[in-house]
Design a protein around this motif. Structure first.
Motif, PDB file in Angstrom:
ATOM      1  N   ALA A   1     -11.038  -2.119  -3.645  1.00 41.73           N
ATOM      2  CA  ALA A   1     -10.629  -1.799  -2.280  1.00 41.73           C
ATOM      3  C   ALA A   1      -9.977  -3.022  -1.659  1.00 41.73           C
ATOM      4  CB  ALA A   1     -11.837  -1.373  -1.445  1.00 41.73           C
ATOM      5  N   ILE A   2      -9.140  -2.771  -0.660  1.00 42.77           N
ATOM      6  CA  ILE A   2      -8.546  -3.854   0.120  1.00 42.77           C
ATOM      7  C   ILE A   2      -8.857  -3.608   1.591  1.00 42.77           C
ATOM      8  CG2 ILE A   2      -6.679  -4.371  -1.497  1.00 42.77           C
ATOM      9  CD1 ILE A   2      -4.815  -2.719   0.336  1.00 42.77           C
ATOM     10  N   GLY A   3      -8.815  -4.683   2.381  1.00 45.10           N
ATOM     11  CA  GLY A   3      -9.090  -4.553   3.805  1.00 45.10           C
ATOM     12  C   GLY A   3      -8.184  -5.437   4.625  1.00 45.10           C
ATOM     13  N   GLU A   4      -8.256  -5.294   5.933  1.00 42.50           N
ATOM     14  CA  GLU A   4      -7.459  -6.121   6.843  1.00 42.50           C
ATOM     15  C   GLU A   4      -7.771  -7.598   6.613  1.00 42.50           C
ATOM     16  OE1 GLU A   4      -6.765  -4.020  10.955  1.00 42.50           O
ATOM     17  OE2 GLU A   4      -8.848  -3.744  10.368  1.00 42.50           O
TER      18      GLU A   4
ATOM     19  N   GLN B   1      -0.031  -2.320  -3.589  1.00 38.13           N
ATOM     20  CA  GLN B   1       1.085  -2.398  -2.645  1.00 38.13           C
ATOM     21  C   GLN B   1       1.177  -1.140  -1.795  1.00 38.13           C
ATOM     22  OE1 GLN B   1       4.512  -3.221  -5.052  1.00 38.13           O
ATOM     23  NE2 GLN B   1       3.848  -5.296  -5.573  1.00 38.13           N
ATOM     24  N   ARG B   2       0.981   0.007  -2.423  1.00 41.69           N
ATOM     25  CA  ARG B   2       1.035   1.275  -1.687  1.00 41.69           C
ATOM     26  C   ARG B   2      -0.078   1.340  -0.643  1.00 41.69           C
ATOM     27  NH1 ARG B   2       0.336   4.628  -5.707  1.00 41.69           N
ATOM     28  NH2 ARG B   2      -1.851   5.095  -5.303  1.00 41.69           N
ATOM     29  N   GLU B   3      -1.271   0.900  -1.035  1.00 45.62           N
ATOM     30  CA  GLU B   3      -2.395   0.980  -0.096  1.00 45.62           C
ATOM     31  C   GLU B   3      -2.286  -0.056   1.008  1.00 45.62           C
ATOM     32  OE1 GLU B   3      -4.202   3.425   0.125  1.00 45.62           O
ATOM     33  OE2 GLU B   3      -3.699   4.353  -1.791  1.00 45.62           O
ATOM     34  N   GLU B   4      -1.644  -1.193   0.743  1.00 50.93           N
ATOM     35  CA  GLU B   4      -1.405  -2.169   1.811  1.00 50.93           C
ATOM     36  C   GLU B   4      -0.496  -1.577   2.892  1.00 50.93           C
ATOM     37  OE1 GLU B   4       0.123  -5.443  -0.412  1.00 50.93           O
ATOM     38  OE2 GLU B   4      -1.857  -6.364  -0.699  1.00 50.93           O
ATOM     39  N   ALA B   5       0.506  -0.813   2.457  1.00 49.94           N
ATOM     40  CA  ALA B   5       1.395  -0.149   3.412  1.00 49.94           C
ATOM     41  C   ALA B   5       0.630   0.900   4.205  1.00 49.94           C
ATOM     42  CB  ALA B   5       2.569   0.491   2.676  1.00 49.94           C
ATOM     43  N   ASN B   6      -0.251   1.646   3.523  1.00 47.84           N
ATOM     44  CA  ASN B   6      -1.073   2.648   4.210  1.00 47.84           C
ATOM     45  C   ASN B   6      -2.015   1.989   5.219  1.00 47.84           C
ATOM     46  OD1 ASN B   6      -0.034   4.920   2.913  1.00 47.84           O
ATOM     47  ND2 ASN B   6      -1.439   4.737   1.188  1.00 47.84           N
ATOM     48  N   LEU B   7      -2.523   0.819   4.867  1.00 44.81           N
ATOM     49  CA  LEU B   7      -3.429   0.087   5.763  1.00 44.81           C
ATOM     50  C   LEU B   7      -2.719  -0.265   7.066  1.00 44.81           C
ATOM     51  CD1 LEU B   7      -6.388  -1.022   5.331  1.00 44.81           C
ATOM     52  CD2 LEU B   7      -5.325  -3.219   4.850  1.00 44.81           C
TER      53      LEU B   7
END
Length: 220
Positions: free
Chosen positions: A69-72, A98-104
């Motif tokens: 997972a990634i977070g702010e 990269q896709r999930e960073e954009a979604n974040l």
């Protein structure tokens, strides 16, 4: 222990967290499903509520299996054992991130509408989700909150897989979990109604919490 829905889970969790009211906490829900649970806790404690934004990193072609997972704030948690078992190329995993960073970034704008995060420095932060399976998302959320200099981090969930709950005790100052069933396959099996929480509901609950805080006689 089974829950009728997320509202029921939130109310039962609030009963266990009542003692934290004196600490003037900030309640942080993990979108989307954790927010209805968090709303009930925030309402019971008379606390402000915000979202803590984390995105699961799903294995390509098997996205329900999270490899991390990634977070702010650049927080990244990866389960290396799942990465090894998945036998997925590094480039494919990087593309997922990269896709999930954009979604974040999109979530931050959509849910907060340009408003800043509620400051956590020195405060008790109660991080809430509707349940924990692998623990990657909850772990990232706790790290995000620590990076924002919360004075104390309490992770509170209605239900969790026993091994994940044990691992998460090292991530938070306190773990509050109502149920750790010995046979655990998925969070949804412990809810009668585990329907998806839409973005609109998340936004509405955040607005209702703000309204109640601004006007104690307002929306509840």
């Amino acid at each position: 222990m089974r829950f009728r829905d997320r509202v029921d889970a939130g109310r039962r969790l609030a009963e266990r967290l009542g003692g934290l009211r004196a600490e003037d906490p900030v309640v942080l829900g993990l979108p989307r499903g954790g927010v209805p649970v968090a709303y009930e806790v925030a309402r019971a404690l008379g606390a402000p509520m915000d979202v803590v934004l984390v995105r699961k990193l799903g294995v390509p072609f098997h996205e329900e299996l999270g490899f991390g997972a990634i977070g702010e704030g650049g927080v990244r948690v990866v389960h290396s054992d799942i990465v090894r078992m998945s036998r997925v190329e590094e480039d494919d995993l990087a593309e997922v991130q990269q896709r999930e960073e954009a979604n974040l970034a999109r979530q931050a704008e959509r849910f907060r509408g340009g408003r800043p995060r509620i400051p956590l420095k020195g405060r008790t932060a109660i991080v809430i989700d509707d349940g924990v399976a692998t623990g990657a998302t909850a772990s990232a959320a706790c790290q995000v909150v620590r990076a924002q200099e919360a004075g104390r981090v309490v992770l509170a969930v209605p239900v969790a897989a026993p091994d994940a709950a044990q691992a998460l005790r090292a991530e938070a100052d306190e773990l509050v979990c109502l149920s750790t069933p010995p046979v655990f396959f998925a969070v949804g099996e412990w809810y009668q109604d585990f329907s998806q929480t839409p973005d609109e509901e998340v936004i509405d609950l955040l607005e209702r919490n703000r309204a109640a805080r601004t006007d104690p006689g307002g929306v509840r």
